[in-house]
Enzyme design. Structure first.
Site, PDB file in Angstrom:
ATOM      1  N   ASN A  64       6.798 -16.120  -0.847  1.00  0.00           N
ATOM      2  CA  ASN A  64       5.559 -15.450  -1.256  1.00  0.00           C
ATOM      3  C   ASN A  64       5.759 -13.988  -1.642  1.00  0.00           C
ATOM      4  OD1 ASN A  64       2.459 -14.935  -1.004  1.00  0.00           O
ATOM      5  ND2 ASN A  64       3.383 -13.491   0.437  1.00  0.00           N
TER       6      ASN A  64
ATOM      7  N   TYR B 239       6.534  -9.083 -15.062  1.00  0.00           N
ATOM      8  CA  TYR B 239       5.883  -9.930 -14.051  1.00  0.00           C
ATOM      9  C   TYR B 239       5.764 -11.367 -14.566  1.00  0.00           C
ATOM     10  CZ  TYR B 239       2.440 -11.420 -10.540  1.00  0.00           C
ATOM     11  OH  TYR B 239       1.785 -12.090  -9.536  1.00  0.00           O
TER      12      TYR B 239
HETATM   13  N1  NAD Z   1      -3.317 -11.593  -5.865  1.00  0.00           N
HETATM   14  C1  NAD Z   1      -3.261 -12.303  -6.975  1.00  0.00           C
HETATM   15  O1  NAD Z   1      -4.207 -12.395  -7.754  1.00  0.00           O
HETATM   16  C2  NAD Z   1      -2.007 -13.037  -7.322  1.00  0.00           C
HETATM   17  C3  NAD Z   1      -2.011 -13.809  -8.516  1.00  0.00           C
HETATM   18  C4  NAD Z   1      -0.873 -14.508  -8.850  1.00  0.00           C
HETATM   19  C5  NAD Z   1       0.241 -14.485  -8.026  1.00  0.00           C
HETATM   20  N2  NAD Z   1       0.220 -13.735  -6.888  1.00  0.00           N
HETATM   21  C6  NAD Z   1       1.439 -13.748  -6.082  1.00  0.00           C
HETATM   22  O2  NAD Z   1       1.124 -14.009  -4.717  1.00  0.00           O
HETATM   23  C7  NAD Z   1       2.115 -13.408  -3.883  1.00  0.00           C
HETATM   24  C8  NAD Z   1       1.415 -12.559  -2.828  1.00  0.00           C
HETATM   25  O3  NAD Z   1       0.718 -11.527  -3.512  1.00  0.00           O
HETATM   26  P1  NAD Z   1      -0.498 -10.715  -2.887  1.00  0.00           P
HETATM   27  O4  NAD Z   1      -1.523 -10.656  -3.937  1.00  0.00           O
HETATM   28  O5  NAD Z   1      -0.814 -11.210  -1.545  1.00  0.00           O
HETATM   29  O6  NAD Z   1       0.195  -9.285  -2.841  1.00  0.00           O
HETATM   30  P2  NAD Z   1       0.312  -8.198  -1.665  1.00  0.00           P
HETATM   31  O7  NAD Z   1       0.874  -6.979  -2.293  1.00  0.00           O
HETATM   32  O8  NAD Z   1      -0.977  -8.107  -0.955  1.00  0.00           O
HETATM   33  O9  NAD Z   1       1.402  -8.882  -0.716  1.00  0.00           O
HETATM   34  C9  NAD Z   1       2.748  -8.981  -1.103  1.00  0.00           C
HETATM   35  C10 NAD Z   1       3.616  -8.710   0.108  1.00  0.00           C
HETATM   36  O10 NAD Z   1       4.989  -8.748  -0.314  1.00  0.00           O
HETATM   37  C11 NAD Z   1       5.657  -7.646   0.295  1.00  0.00           C
HETATM   38  N3  NAD Z   1       6.829  -7.246  -0.479  1.00  0.00           N
HETATM   39  C12 NAD Z   1       6.855  -6.585  -1.664  1.00  0.00           C
HETATM   40  N4  NAD Z   1       8.123  -6.325  -2.016  1.00  0.00           N
HETATM   41  C13 NAD Z   1       8.916  -6.846  -1.040  1.00  0.00           C
HETATM   42  C14 NAD Z   1      10.321  -6.881  -0.843  1.00  0.00           C
HETATM   43  N5  NAD Z   1      11.176  -6.304  -1.707  1.00  0.00           N
HETATM   44  N6  NAD Z   1      10.785  -7.481   0.272  1.00  0.00           N
HETATM   45  C15 NAD Z   1       9.945  -8.031   1.177  1.00  0.00           C
HETATM   46  N7  NAD Z   1       8.604  -8.015   1.041  1.00  0.00           N
HETATM   47  C16 NAD Z   1       8.092  -7.429  -0.064  1.00  0.00           C
HETATM   48  C17 NAD Z   1       4.614  -6.544   0.348  1.00  0.00           C
HETATM   49  O11 NAD Z   1       4.937  -5.525   1.281  1.00  0.00           O
HETATM   50  C18 NAD Z   1       3.355  -7.329   0.707  1.00  0.00           C
HETATM   51  O12 NAD Z   1       3.155  -7.397   2.105  1.00  0.00           O
HETATM   52  C19 NAD Z   1       3.027 -12.609  -4.813  1.00  0.00           C
HETATM   53  O13 NAD Z   1       4.178 -13.361  -5.101  1.00  0.00           O
HETATM   54  C20 NAD Z   1       2.174 -12.416  -6.053  1.00  0.00           C
HETATM   55  O14 NAD Z   1       2.951 -12.234  -7.214  1.00  0.00           O
HETATM   56  C21 NAD Z   1      -0.877 -13.010  -6.518  1.00  0.00           C
END
Ligand code: NAD
Length: 249
Positions: free
Chosen positions: A89, A154
């Site tokens: 994730n 991305y």
């Molecule tokens: N929120 C959305 O609309 C959305 C849409 C499509 C995909 N996503 C994907 O869902 C996943 C979670 O996203 P989210 O929206 O909860 O984001 P978020 O930023 O709230 O959570 C992401 C987490 O990943 C951690 N992280 C970042 N870089 C890191 C690294 N190098 N090593 C370890 N941890 C790391 C961050 O500290 C954070 O806690 C991601 O892969 C994101 O691309 C989110």
């Protein structure tokens, strides 16, 4: 409960979708190991999980670092008794148009989102192979299809994850490991708030046929189901969770 005594490893679960997924697995009886680069938020999430009665384990890990991830996966197996489920994730949205984005930002985004999932699988899969079964859920994004969201780096990283999901599903299914991906879009998390203004979020909401921005729970339910035996006739699939925005708006 769906995941009683299962050991789940979730990357990037200090905040956002990963954190809510951790709570969902805990509520379904799983032992939860998670890592994140953000140690402070990780410790807070760990305390919350433990207060809710979950056997939980946290380690600070930069997902781009193979040694750190391997040491976390090995420690999880020692502390919690193996690994049954892996949720890839951890992710970052480095925003920029083609003209704006630098090679450095491109590499950073690909390393965290795409190579990070490869590293997490490399670290966790040997533990699943020891047991002869496992479930992997990879968090991709609708931007792999649409090219929208944060931009080229991305979208490319997430499109890479879709191919990665299908390829490792081919490799690992015969060995008892089921691999699928989820492609969310427009889910309200710190990531979204960090890259889009309120005006942009309002505009996105208008484009969603279901009439609201998604909540992390909307994705966490699917993560939990895809990682359960109930969905075990599904593999190599990428499931879109977007309130209908991508195909219906
Ligand atoms: N929120 C959305 O609309 C959305 C849409 C499509 C995909 N996503 C994907 O869902 C996943 C979670 O996203 P989210 O929206 O909860 O984001 P978020 O930023 O709230 O959570 C992401 C987490 O990943 C951690 N992280 C970042 N870089 C890191 C690294 N190098 N090593 C370890 N941890 C790391 C961050 O500290 C954070 O806690 C991601 O892969 C994101 O691309 C989110």
């Amino acid at each position: 409960m769906k995941h009683t005594n299962k050991v789940v490893v979730i990357t990037g679960a200090a905040k956002g979708i990963g954190k809510v997924a951790a709570q969902e697995f805990a509520g379904q009886g799983a032992k939860v190991a998670f890592c994140d680069i953000d140690a402070q938020a990780g410790q807070e999430t760990l305390s919350e999980l433990k207060s809710a009665g979950c056997q939980a384990f946290f380690q600070q890990v930069d997902i781009t670092n193979m040694e750190e991830m391997k040491s976390f996966a090995d420690a999880t197996a020692r502390e919690l008794g193996g690994i049954d489920i892996l949720i890839c994730n951890a992710g970052a949205a480095i925003k920029g148009t083609f003209s704006e984005i630098s090679l450095e930002d491109w590499n950073k985004c690909i390393n965290i989102n795409l190579t990070g999932a490869f590293i997490a699988c490399k670290a966790a899969v040997p533990h699943m192979l020891k047991r002869g079964h496992g479930e992997i859920v990879i968090i991709s994004s609708a931007s792999a299809l649409t090219g929208t969201g944060a931009g080229a780096a991305y979208a490319a990283s997430k499109a890479g994850l879709n191919g990665f999901t299908r390829a490792i599903a081919r490799d690992l299914t015969p060995q008892g490991i089921i691999v699928n991906a989820i492609a969310p879009r427009t889910i309200m998390t710190p990531l979204m708030k960090g890259i889009f203004s309120q005006e942009e979020l309002d505009e996105k909401t208008r484009q969603i046929p279901l009439g609201r921005i998604g909540e992390p729970e909307d994705v966490a339910h699917w993560i939990s189901w895809l990682a359960s035996e109930e969905s075990d006739f599904m593999c190599g699939e990428v499931v879109m969770i977007d309130g209908g925005r991508t195909y219906l708006s």
